[in-house]
Scaffold this active site. Structure first.
Site, PDB file in Angstrom:
ATOM      1  N   LYS A  44       6.693  -8.792   1.544  1.00  0.00           N
ATOM      2  CA  LYS A  44       6.759  -9.392   0.218  1.00  0.00           C
ATOM      3  C   LYS A  44       8.156  -9.887  -0.151  1.00  0.00           C
ATOM      4  CE  LYS A  44       2.529  -8.878  -1.215  1.00  0.00           C
ATOM      5  NZ  LYS A  44       1.821  -9.806  -2.079  1.00  0.00           N
TER       6      LYS A  44
HETATM    7  N1  PMP Z   1      -0.581  -4.952   1.977  1.00  0.00           N
HETATM    8  C1  PMP Z   1       0.272  -4.519   1.063  1.00  0.00           C
HETATM    9  C2  PMP Z   1       0.865  -3.163   1.245  1.00  0.00           C
HETATM   10  C3  PMP Z   1       0.601  -5.312  -0.056  1.00  0.00           C
HETATM   11  O1  PMP Z   1       1.486  -4.874  -0.957  1.00  0.00           O
HETATM   12  C4  PMP Z   1      -0.026  -6.573  -0.188  1.00  0.00           C
HETATM   13  C5  PMP Z   1       0.232  -7.407  -1.415  1.00  0.00           C
HETATM   14  N2  PMP Z   1      -0.665  -7.083  -2.469  1.00  0.00           N
HETATM   15  C6  PMP Z   1      -0.940  -6.981   0.785  1.00  0.00           C
HETATM   16  C7  PMP Z   1      -1.180  -6.137   1.859  1.00  0.00           C
HETATM   17  C8  PMP Z   1      -1.693  -8.299   0.702  1.00  0.00           C
HETATM   18  O2  PMP Z   1      -0.857  -9.407   0.907  1.00  0.00           O
HETATM   19  P1  PMP Z   1      -1.102 -10.736   0.110  1.00  0.00           P
HETATM   20  O3  PMP Z   1      -0.848 -10.434  -1.337  1.00  0.00           O
HETATM   21  O4  PMP Z   1      -0.119 -11.723   0.629  1.00  0.00           O
HETATM   22  O5  PMP Z   1      -2.512 -11.158   0.316  1.00  0.00           O
END
Ligand code: PMP
Length: 456
Positions: A44
């Protein structure tokens, strides 16, 4: 000298690491895009920085401003790091199901954290979507990030994560598997890889990992947003009860859903069998990948993206008591001794034949139990349970003041600690709600119908 100007310059260029033991049964090469090497320990960081840069560029974020976001932790960490370097304040809104570690970590990097209830509708004013929006409107010189619908989220992955994976695999990647929350990672990486594959005359299949309680899979397959599918779940980081704009369903070839239990077990397995100490969505991703095994052949190069680090889950998926409480530990339950292991040290609650029914009811309420063995001077001579009580109450409203012996049922059968679970199940029936286990030290314990069902 070779150094970064500040911590933000270390974002990206994470390694690609082969999986070995967990994927041994698969015919293909499985590589993980190992995002915990980012400075905030998650993928992120990439989109957080991109969202800030784009908001600065078009004036949504002004000098000295306050960044407001609803975040499960990782986006918050990325935003907080960038805010420190670039001079902003942060307020983050989190749901109460998120681990305490995640909240403490955000406070450690200077953010203010507001916690909201999980089990409310997104449109409820207490929901974390509503609270983040309201704070955005009320705080002067603030910018509400909205990672769900913010196009810079997807763009970050199109511009950095996607090109890295294409380059590191020398364009040989054939499948990309990843958990989906806001959708930024899958849509950005997926569309970049598909674009490059098209140019090269090859194909890349993109698979999303979803969870039970989330709407993505069904929506992708049928176009139906089914509210019946929405219920609270334990898996963190993936699945949604909304359709974020960052999920580009056209880029996604399919979804597979992973249970909370499997995601938790595979989070542990990654650590124990691969030396990969990662977050809960990594466990879901690798289990989902294994569920998809029939889609892979010998020459395939499957890339799975692991979002975040295990340290944020030490009180949860890496804590065996937490796992056991949810029935997530794969412990073999074979005998009466296994069934009473968790409560063996607690005294057995009993009643005496001459006590009044009201006493038994009080005890049931106090210990939150549905049945009690009844004793007299000789030993166990009867039992009393909710069904007996109800049946007796219908014919006699004054039942509470009668002695227990007037309404008690048959005594529970007594088994040895070594009694097999199959034999115990046969003893339990509509008429007989429990068995007693002889601890061979003068004491007894109880195994109820509920204990047997829970062990299945
Ligand atoms: N895994 C974790 C630990 C996350 O924090 C996130 C973000 N919500 C995701 C997966 C999913 O990624 P994205 O938001 O880019 O779909």
């Amino acid at each position: 000298m070779n150094y970064a100007e500040n911590i933000l310059e270390t974002i990206g260029n994470t390694p690609l690491v082969k999986l070995n033991k967990l994927t041994a049964e698969l015919p293909c090469l499985v590589l993980s895009k190992y995002e915990t090497f980012n400075p905030g320990n998650s993928v992120k960081d990439r989109m957080a920085l991109q969202m800030i840069l784009d908001a600065e560029a078009d004036g949504r974020l002004k000098p000295g401003g306050t960044i407001i976001e609803g975040t499960s932790g990782n986006t918050g960490m990325g935003l907080a790091l960038a805010a420190i370097v670039r001079g902003y304040k942060c307020i983050f809104v989190m749901s109460d199901k998120q681990s305490k570690e995640k909240m403490d970590i955000l406070r450690a990097v200077g953010a203010e954290v507001v916690v909201c209830p999980t089990n409310v509708d997104p449109s409820d004013p207490r929901s974390y979507y509503s609270v983040s929006k309201r704070l955005g409107e009320e705080t002067p010189n603030s910018w509400y990030v909205n990672q769900y619908d913010n196009p810079s989220n997807c763009k970050a992955h199109f511009q950095s994560t996607g090109p890295e994976i294409w380059g590191q695999t020398e364009g040989k990647v054939t499948h990309f598997v990843v958990g989906v929350g806001t959708g930024g990672t899958i849509s950005g990486v997926g569309s970049y890889l598909k674009m490059k594959a098209k140019e090269a005359g090859t194909t890349v299949k993109v698979w999303g990992i979803d969870t039970y309680g989330s709407v993505f899979k069904k929506y992708h397959e049928t176009g139906i947003f089914d509210e019946n599918e929405i219920y609270p779940y334990i898996t963190e980081g993936i699945g949604e009860d909304i359709l974020p704009k960052n999920v580009n369903f056209d880029v996604i070839d399919g979804f597979t859903k992973v249970t909370d239990k499997d995601a938790a077990i595979y989070t542990q397995k990654l650590a124990k069998e691969e030396g990969m100490f990662l977050g809960n969505s990594a466990g879901a991703a690798i289990k989902g990948l294994l569920q998809l095994k029939d889609n892979f052949t010998k020459d395939d190069v499957v890339v799975v993206l692991f979002h975040d680090h295990g340290s944020r889950y030490v009180g949860k998926m890496f804590n065996d008591d937490w796992m056991r409480d949810r029935g997530f530990l794969e412990e073999e339950v074979k005998t009466a001794a296994d069934l009473i292991k968790n409560h063996e040290n607690k005294p057995l609650v009993t009643a005496q034949t001459e006590e009044l029914v009201s006493h038994a009811i009080e005890r049931m309420k106090e210990f939150k139990i549905s049945q009690i063995p009844v004793k007299d001077a000789e030993g166990f001579v009867g039992s009393i349970d909710e069904t007996d009580l109800l049946r007796s109450f219908i014919t006699d409203k004054e039942i509470a003041d009668k002695p227990i012996k007037d309404i008690m049922g048959k005594p529970y059968p007594i088994v040895k600690k070594s009694a097999k679970i199959d034999a115990i199940s046969k003893l339990i029936s509509k008429e007989n709600e429990a068995v007693l286990v002889d601890l061979e030290n003068g004491n007894y314990h109880i195994v109820t119908k509920y204990d047997v069902i829970s062990s299945i």
